[in-house]
Design an enzyme around this catalytic site. Sequence first.
Site, mmCIF file in Angstrom:
data_model
loop_
_atom_site.group_PDB
_atom_site.id
_atom_site.type_symbol
_atom_site.label_atom_id
_atom_site.label_comp_id
_atom_site.label_asym_id
_atom_site.label_seq_id
_atom_site.Cartn_x
_atom_site.Cartn_y
_atom_site.Cartn_z
ATOM 1 C CG HIS A 119 -2.069 0.952 1.070
ATOM 2 N ND1 HIS A 119 -1.987 2.288 1.383
ATOM 3 C CD2 HIS A 119 -3.317 0.750 0.583
ATOM 4 C CE1 HIS A 119 -3.135 2.869 1.103
ATOM 5 N NE2 HIS A 119 -3.968 1.963 0.616
ATOM 6 C CG ASP B 135 -8.594 -4.568 -2.511
ATOM 7 O OD1 ASP B 135 -9.787 -4.419 -2.198
ATOM 8 O OD2 ASP B 135 -7.921 -3.667 -3.037
HETATM 9 N N1 CMC Z 1 4.230 -7.599 -4.832
HETATM 10 C C1 CMC Z 1 5.584 -7.541 -4.970
HETATM 11 N N2 CMC Z 1 6.318 -6.408 -4.794
HETATM 12 C C2 CMC Z 1 5.637 -5.302 -4.458
HETATM 13 C C3 CMC Z 1 4.239 -5.277 -4.292
HETATM 14 C C4 CMC Z 1 3.543 -6.479 -4.496
HETATM 15 N N3 CMC Z 1 2.208 -6.528 -4.356
HETATM 16 N N4 CMC Z 1 3.847 -4.021 -3.959
HETATM 17 C C5 CMC Z 1 4.956 -3.275 -3.920
HETATM 18 N N5 CMC Z 1 6.056 -4.041 -4.220
HETATM 19 C C6 CMC Z 1 7.466 -3.614 -4.223
HETATM 20 C C7 CMC Z 1 7.789 -2.813 -5.495
HETATM 21 O O1 CMC Z 1 8.242 -3.666 -6.513
HETATM 22 C C8 CMC Z 1 8.852 -1.866 -4.978
HETATM 23 O O2 CMC Z 1 10.043 -2.599 -4.869
HETATM 24 P P1 CMC Z 1 11.493 -1.855 -5.121
HETATM 25 O O3 CMC Z 1 11.627 -0.863 -4.003
HETATM 26 O O4 CMC Z 1 12.482 -2.946 -5.093
HETATM 27 O O5 CMC Z 1 11.382 -1.188 -6.475
HETATM 28 C C9 CMC Z 1 8.407 -1.543 -3.550
HETATM 29 O O6 CMC Z 1 7.635 -2.708 -3.145
HETATM 30 C C10 CMC Z 1 7.520 -0.297 -3.435
HETATM 31 O O7 CMC Z 1 6.429 -0.454 -4.329
HETATM 32 P P2 CMC Z 1 5.831 0.728 -5.202
HETATM 33 O O8 CMC Z 1 5.223 0.154 -6.440
HETATM 34 O O9 CMC Z 1 6.835 1.803 -5.364
HETATM 35 O O10 CMC Z 1 4.683 1.242 -4.223
HETATM 36 P P3 CMC Z 1 3.467 2.188 -4.595
HETATM 37 O O11 CMC Z 1 3.141 2.923 -3.376
HETATM 38 O O12 CMC Z 1 3.752 2.969 -5.819
HETATM 39 O O13 CMC Z 1 2.293 1.142 -4.974
HETATM 40 C C11 CMC Z 1 0.547 -0.443 -4.712
HETATM 41 C C12 CMC Z 1 1.330 0.710 -4.071
HETATM 42 C C13 CMC Z 1 -0.661 -0.740 -3.845
HETATM 43 C C14 CMC Z 1 0.064 -0.032 -6.105
HETATM 44 C C15 CMC Z 1 1.456 -1.688 -4.812
HETATM 45 O O14 CMC Z 1 1.839 -2.113 -3.519
HETATM 46 C C16 CMC Z 1 0.787 -2.842 -5.558
HETATM 47 O O15 CMC Z 1 0.885 -2.906 -6.786
HETATM 48 N N6 CMC Z 1 0.075 -3.773 -4.825
HETATM 49 C C17 CMC Z 1 -0.674 -4.818 -5.484
HETATM 50 C C18 CMC Z 1 -2.027 -4.276 -5.948
HETATM 51 C C19 CMC Z 1 -2.992 -4.080 -4.791
HETATM 52 O O16 CMC Z 1 -3.164 -4.927 -3.944
HETATM 53 N N7 CMC Z 1 -3.691 -2.917 -4.795
HETATM 54 C C20 CMC Z 1 -4.692 -2.594 -3.793
HETATM 55 C C21 CMC Z 1 -4.273 -1.484 -2.883
HETATM 56 S S1 CMC Z 1 -5.366 -1.351 -1.430
HETATM 57 C C22 CMC Z 1 -6.910 -0.868 -2.082
HETATM 58 C C23 CMC Z 1 -6.910 0.560 -2.421
HETATM 59 O O17 CMC Z 1 -7.112 1.369 -1.520
HETATM 60 O O18 CMC Z 1 -6.681 0.876 -3.606
#
Ligand code: CMC
Length: 428
Positions: free
Chosen positions: A311, A368
């Site tokens: 998140h 989720d």
């Molecule tokens: N699986 C594997 N690695 C992950 C995941 C994941 N689900 N989420 C984040 N990471 C890693 C990402 O690769 C990055 O690694 P590094 O630092 O080595 O590059 C690090 O963690 C930070 O991730 P980010 O993509 O920079 O984080 P963000 O804040 O931009 O994205 C997110 C947040 C929710 C989009 C992401 O965690 C994700 O894609 N999660 C899976 C989709 C999901 O479950 N979404 C629902 C969110 S809760 C409902 C809502 O309120 O929307």
Amino acid sequence: MSEVNKLGKATLKFDGKTIELPVFEGSEHEKAIDIRRLRKETGLITYDPGFVNTGSCQSEITYIDGEKGILRYRGYDINDLAEKCEFVEVAYLLVHGKLPGKKQHQIFSTHLNSHSMLHEDMRHFFDNYPDHAHPMATLSAMAVSLSSFYPELETSKKENIDIRVTRLLSKMRAAAAFSYKKSIGHPIVQPRHDLSYCENFLNMMFRTPVNGYEPDPVCVRALNKLLILHADHEQNCSASVVKMVGSSDANLYASISAGICALWGPLHGGANQHVIEMLERILKKDRGNVKKVIERAKDKNDSFRLMGVGHRVYKSYDPRAKVAKQMCTDVLDQMGVKDPLVDLAQELEEAVLADDYFKSRSLYPNIDFYTGLTYRAMGIPTNMFTVMFAIGRIPGWIAQWLEMKEDPDGRIGRPRQVYTGPTKRKVS
Ligand code: CMC
């Protein structure tokens, strides 16, 4: 809007110039630099892809402490609300800033009933959607269509707000249930005045002309809780979209319709559908091999991510996920449902919590991860999960939209960019 606490100035030095930027804090001591004069005085803009550090507004609606795992609507803790309130009370709270008294609750419920039917012409829209239409596409189209059927509501003022809120809440609930009925080729079921908000939804989903249906109190309680967990989450992607659209003076329905589209994405609300599809794939294709899936999620050459994990704001366990996890176990127990996907989800969660990759990045299950498993036990089909999220989020979107409309600092949303394309050239 409440007064903020002024904390002094931050100094920025660049290119021989020095400017002082005001620093202030909110009621929970979150600090911010006010950069509104930055470009005018220095020619600089800020660069912040994904708005990771950007505060777009001051807000009195929802408070999140992502480090401590705290979520409050209008000061009330999410656990307290989920335990003691009905969804419609929380909807009222978000929009009005206070929980409804007995009389207000009654009036709100009467409005919900009086505005629950869809206009017949809107009902006919469903005849022309293909059976396989994703219900989020239908829901978004229905939301924006409301602006054609109720154009008098295109005002931004708070007058008649209960009617606008209850129309949206009631009619979107009906549209969601109708899209499900259409997808399975069954006749639609109209809402009833003798049923509560959640009972009505379940009745519209599951009653058929040949089978009576009594909403199960376990499902009704669970649905109330799930919708409360979804009801608001401050300046997330879809709420920001709703506000961005509204900032151009587009009407409330158009703004909400855009929010529904933003929520649909798998990185946002669409994740609840993708969690179940991922678990089903692990069970069938990978024969339940959690280790293999964890390795894939960690592999930087693989675009696969664990859905329902991570998140932007929570760097500890998502407080909504805590409630959802407990509820999932309770509901399945009370309904006597056994689901191999629940065991798999628990195994996957344990593997995530024990793994250094996820620990070092503070990645935990989010809301989720467990909600879909409960919806599934209630008989709600997988492609409807994000629709459920949307119904729950409607009061939050409305509250955020209204607050933006009344914000004296409010202006059309219009970010800047740093251009990196070709410099001036001629067509030869
Ligand atoms: N699986 C594997 N690695 C992950 C995941 C994941 N689900 N989420 C984040 N990471 C890693 C990402 O690769 C990055 O690694 P590094 O630092 O080595 O590059 C690090 O963690 C930070 O991730 P980010 O993509 O920079 O984080 P963000 O804040 O931009 O994205 C997110 C947040 C929710 C989009 C992401 O965690 C994700 O894609 N999660 C899976 C989709 C999901 O479950 N979404 C629902 C969110 S809760 C409902 C809502 O309120 O929307």
